[in-house]
Design a protein around this motif. Structure first.
Motif: not given
Length: 200
Positions: A121-128, A135-137
């Motif tokens: 789930a954290r791999e979704l950071r910065d995904s447009e 998204v989890q911090r």
């Protein structure tokens, strides 16, 4: 031809008449035959004894308030049986969670995360493609305070025409900050029966 048909029908009737009827068993009132191998009743007993002893000892009472975070370490099966140790561990986890004193992390483990989605789930950071507000911090995963490890052991003894099987379910709760065992418990399960019974 008629004779063969009659024999087939007769055999079918006899087989169906001898078949054991399938039925539900209430785990809370299961007084069925006891096997020489470990079964769910043995895991229920060991888990109940372990959790009751942990709670009574006060070892899972967090002096800072809140709940301890526990990770499951290695539970070794040293018996002659193919035992899924998760059956024992899950019962302990559920009981501790219900006590309100312990939660179990699934984000880390000896063989990787039990639930890989915490990191995925954290791999979704910065995904447009994803709303970043959901998204989890960084820095939100919680590290474990305690580690549960253990061992299942078995020893067989021949007693004339009978046999005795001695099982031992040993558990240790370690404080990860100090490496000290805060709690240790052992549940002996001893069964005696026919020497022809199989315990694996």
């Amino acid at each position: 031809m008629f004779k063969n048909t009659f024999l087939i029908i007769l055999a079918a009737v006899l087989v169906s008449g001898c078949a054991t009827e399938t039925r539900y068993v209430d785990p809370a009132a299961d007084d069925g035959p006891v096997s020489m191998s470990l079964d769910y009743r043995d895991f229920d007993r060991a888990a109940t004894e372990a959790v009751e002893d942990m709670l009574a000892s006060g070892v899972v009472d967090n002096p800072n308030g809140g709940r301890y975070i526990m990770v499951v370490s290695r539970i070794t099966n040293d018996t002659m049986q193919r035992v899924d140790t998760d059956r024992l561990v899950k019962k302990i986890r559920v009981a501790l969670l219900r006590s309100g004193k312990v939660v179990t992390t699934t984000a880390v483990g000896l063989n990787g995360a039990e639930d890989e989605m915490s990191m995925r789930a954290r791999e979704l950071r910065d995904s447009e493609e994803f709303d970043q507000s959901g998204v989890q911090r960084k820095g939100t995963l919680q590290a474990p305070d305690l580690s549960l490890s253990g061992k299942l052991m078995q020893k067989n003894h021949q007693l004339g025409g009978e046999q005795r099987v001695e099982y031992s379910i040993q558990l240790t709760l370690t404080d990860l900050a100090t490496g000290l065992a805060f709690w240790e418990g052992e549940t002996p399960i001893i069964k005696q029966g026919s020497g022809k019974s199989v315990s694996w």
